[in-house]
Enzyme design. Structure first.
Site, mmCIF file in Angstrom:
data_model
loop_
_atom_site.group_PDB
_atom_site.id
_atom_site.type_symbol
_atom_site.label_atom_id
_atom_site.label_comp_id
_atom_site.label_asym_id
_atom_site.label_seq_id
_atom_site.Cartn_x
_atom_site.Cartn_y
_atom_site.Cartn_z
ATOM 1 N N ASP A 239 -55.192 -10.531 89.901
ATOM 2 C CA ASP A 239 -55.685 -9.775 91.050
ATOM 3 C C ASP A 239 -57.094 -10.216 91.432
ATOM 4 O O ASP A 239 -57.546 -11.289 91.020
ATOM 5 C CB ASP A 239 -55.654 -8.279 90.743
ATOM 6 C CG ASP A 239 -55.171 -7.465 91.927
ATOM 7 O OD1 ASP A 239 -55.918 -7.379 92.920
ATOM 8 O OD2 ASP A 239 -54.061 -6.918 91.867
ATOM 9 N N HIS A 277 -59.207 -3.650 93.621
ATOM 10 C CA HIS A 277 -57.744 -3.665 93.554
ATOM 11 C C HIS A 277 -57.238 -3.957 92.147
ATOM 12 O O HIS A 277 -56.344 -3.280 91.630
ATOM 13 C CB HIS A 277 -57.235 -4.716 94.538
ATOM 14 C CG HIS A 277 -55.790 -4.603 94.886
ATOM 15 N ND1 HIS A 277 -54.810 -5.344 94.259
ATOM 16 C CD2 HIS A 277 -55.142 -3.851 95.804
ATOM 17 C CE1 HIS A 277 -53.629 -5.057 94.782
ATOM 18 N NE2 HIS A 277 -53.802 -4.147 95.728
ATOM 19 N N SER A 491 -48.369 -2.332 95.671
ATOM 20 C CA SER A 491 -49.364 -2.777 94.701
ATOM 21 C C SER A 491 -49.404 -1.875 93.487
ATOM 22 O O SER A 491 -49.625 -2.349 92.367
ATOM 23 C CB SER A 491 -50.754 -2.794 95.343
ATOM 24 O OG SER A 491 -50.964 -3.955 96.074
#
Length: 700
Positions: A239, A277, A491
């Site tokens: 990520d 994220h 996600s």
């Protein structure tokens, strides 16, 4: 698609030879490109500081694309050709190139690297390879593991044409099965946060409540009765960055083999706002059980944080999966895809993922997961688009998420806290399973436009709770504090499934990657959504005769059932002691360019359990690169034997075994009795072929 039939004035997709530099060969397909009119890239002899780059006279410096050693410059459409010419004449410049966009993929920018992948036909020796390389001024860089007679070449400064043109010329040569220019395209995290905050991890286990339907969780508490994960099972989360100082990532042996591919070091830490994220995804999968904060699905497992380059070129993808394989990852969780409407994987990218699934974990394979995406569009299919801002998309539009359709990966869609489809979740035949996440309007990011909601606008209310997970410490993350409850998208669904896969491997470390995938699919809960999609009015929340749903795959992942299934398989290590076989020698014509394909059957009467499989195929075709070949078991489960990587070969006589095609392992432990079918699909017109015969050998 027989590239050897290209005429002097056209390509096989109708493009004139003058446009050969605007055709991108990629994974057996051809993508038509267009030159971006306001930007170009330059590679300098040496690195220059930003201040010096900003003083260049021929254009305005925008940013660095570090992994390809490119500098991006912007200018006006009227000046671009002059600016590129001036750059090429500069003694400090090694390489200057147009930036491209993909036809029908607006705002998707394609950057040329200096590499070309070439796979040569059988029998092409090193002398001939060197002659071909010299003809195009290419320099051999390295072989490609997993692809026979395939190499990466560097385009030297002496080359007179760009990598696209060279690749297209190579593709026409009889000695070449496939030739692809390595290109860079920005990645897009599959994430769209909601606005509401919730203070509980409802997705792990709950007993109902506001906006919560019974059974919308993953039943993890019963799985925890068996295992909460072990440190030897390592979950690689790939990520943007990771706040490794977070309390939920502490503990002996918790973090192993961290890697920052963007900065080329071993500290994949955030660099400010907008890079939370990875921290959120990692927390969902493996946040430590420490009496405070949250707990991940597999809290006892280790975390391998890998920060990406931000681009999805061949080198970057190979670096990700090579690192994960070499450093012992068990599970690889990827909550991102290409920032493009339609973009297939390259040969090298496909091979890198297949290598992880078949060679990782000392040959048992890494479990690789990808998020389906958040646009409420098919991962592979066509939608009539209209009413987008500035007509960014209009008319019949092909959608393809290359990572999500890779046959070796687990592709994850999203359900919501009400046990229904998340409004944004992508869908299609490639979905493996779904997992709980938030609910929000669908959309996607375009590099040139930012985040755009897909159309038409949803006019009904969107109900569903958000996902509580780890956040950057303090005020730098999504929320003030160490946690966020507004995370979501596919996600967040993906690391939830990654955590369940880690629990499965903790319960039974002898499982192969494909066996784990099969367990997750066969133990999933068949949630049903009979309502039409609120945006497109489509129905996809029920299951076909094979137990598959367009929206939910084989269902919502169930941690308790999956772990129990893993335990039941622990003792099944008996080798085959007897072999049965069948054959079909009736020749069958393969329909040209017909996605229905053709099937040939072999009947097995023995009802014993399958412990070994060998499939021998004998066929001819004018261009084998058009074909995909599947084996279909009596229970209708399909296994891909051969993808479209055979190029211009015309004859195939080969045997697929558990060793050469590990995907066959998912058919182990089934009954041998019934009709076994070989399914051949020709994906392109012009070339024809015939299945001469095939043979099936089963160890029982």
């Amino acid at each position: 698609m027989n590239n050897r039939n290209l005429s002097s004035d056209s390509t096989n997709n109708g493009e004139p030879a003058s446009s050969m530099g605007l055709v991108l060969q990629r994974g057996g397909e051809e993508l038509v490109l267009a030159k971006a009119l306001d930007r170009f890239t330059v590679r300098f002899v040496t690195d220059f500081p930003v201040q010096q780059l900003s003083q260049v006279s021929w254009a305005i410096w925008q940013r660095s694309i570090i992994q390809a050693k490119l500098e991006l410059f912007q200018t006006t459409p009227e000046q671009i050709e002059t600016a590129i010419a001036q750059a090429r004449n500069d003694n400090n410049v090694v390489f200057a190139s147009h930036v491209y966009t993909v036809q029908n993929n607006p705002e998707t920018y394609v950057y040329l690297a200096d590499q070309i992948t070439i796979q040569f036909a059988d029998g092409v020796d090193s002398v001939k390879i060197n002659l071909i390389a010299a003809q195009f001024q290419l320099v051999l860089d390295k072989p490609i593991p997993g692809l026979p007679n395939a190499f990466v070449f560097l385009v030297s400064k002496q080359a007179t044409e760009n990598p696209l043109k060279i690749a297209n010329q190579l593709q026409k040569m009889p000695e070449v099965l496939a030739a692809e220019a390595n290109v860079l395209i920005e990645s897009e995290p599959h994430y769209k946060p909601s606005d509401t905050l919730y203070s509980q991890q409802w997705y792990l286990n709950h007993n109902g409540g506001s906006d919560l339907s019974l059974g919308s969780h993953i039943a993890v508490e019963q799985a925890w009765d068996v295992t909460r994960g072990v440190r030897s099972v390592v979950v690689a989360v790939v990520d943007d960055s990771f706040d490794l100082n977070h309390p939920d990532f502490q503990g002996s042996g918790k973090v192993v083999a961290p890697r920052d591919l963007r900065e080329n070091d071993f500290l994949p830490l955030p660099d400010g706002k907008g890079s939370s994220h990875g921290t959120a995804c990692a927390g969902l999968a493996v946040a430590e059980e420490n009496g405070a904060g949250i707990v991940g699905v597999a809290p006892g497992c280790a975390l391998m944080p890998i920060r990406t380059t931000g681009f999805l070129d061949d080198e970057s993808i190979e670096q990700i999966f090579n690192w994960a394989i070499e450093k012992g990852a068990s599970v690889i969780s990827c909550s991102w895809g290409a920032s493009a409407v339609y973009f297939p994987l390259s040969l090298r990218q496909k091979a890198a993922i297949t290598r992880a699934v078949t060679q990782g974990r000392n040959g048992k394979g890494c479990v690789v997961l990808f998020a389906a995406g958040n646009a409420n569009r098919p991962v592979s299919g066509t939608v009539y688009e209209q009413d987008w801002p500035n007509n960014v998309l209009q008319g019949l539009t092909d959608w393809l998420g290359g990572f999500a359709v890779h046959p070796d990966v687990i592709t994850v869609s999203a359900s919501n806290s009400m046990g229904k489809k998340a409004a944004y979740s992508n869908w299609g035949t490639n979905i493996s399973v779904c997992a709980p996440s938030n609910n929000a309007p669908p959309g996607m990011s375009f590099p040139g436009k930012g985040f755009l909601y897909t159309q038409p606008t949803i006019k009904t209310s969107i109900i569903g709770r958000g996902m509580l997970t780890t956040d950057q410490i303090g005020a730098a993350g999504y929320d003030v504090g160490n946690f966020t409850s507004n995370f979501g998208g596919t996600s967040s669904a993906t690391p939830v499934v990654a955590g369940v896969a880690a629990l499965v491997l903790s319960a039974n470390p002898n499982l192969t990657a494909q066996q784990v995938k099969r367990i997750l699919e066969t133990t999933a809960d068949k949630i049903v959504d009979n309502e039409p999609d609120p945006q497109l009015g489509l129905y996809g929340g029920t299951y076909d005769t094979n137990g598959h749903s367009q929206w939910f795959g084989y269902g919502k992942v169930n941690a308790a059932k999956a772990v129990q299934a893993a335990l039941q398989m622990r003792a099944d290590n008996i080798n085959a002691s007897q072999q049965i076989q069948g054959s079909n020698s009736n020749p069958v014509e393969i329909p040209d360019g017909n996605l229905q394909g053709v099937k040939s059957a072999i009947a097995i009467s023995e009802a014993s359990t399958v412990k070994d499989i060998q499939v021998t195929v004998n066929l001819t075709h004018n261009f084998l690169g058009d074909l995909e070949i599947y084996l279909i078991a009596p229970n209708n489960q399909q296994v891909l034997l051969q993808n479209r990587t055979l190029g211009c070969r015309t004859e195939l006589k080969t045997t697929y075994t558990l060793r050469s095609q590990p995907l066959l392992k998912q058919l182990i432990s089934q009954s041998a009795k019934g009709s076994w079918q070989l399914w051949l699909i020709d994906y392109a017109t012009q070339d024809v072929g015939k299945l001469i015969s095939w043979e099936l050998r089963l160890g029982i």
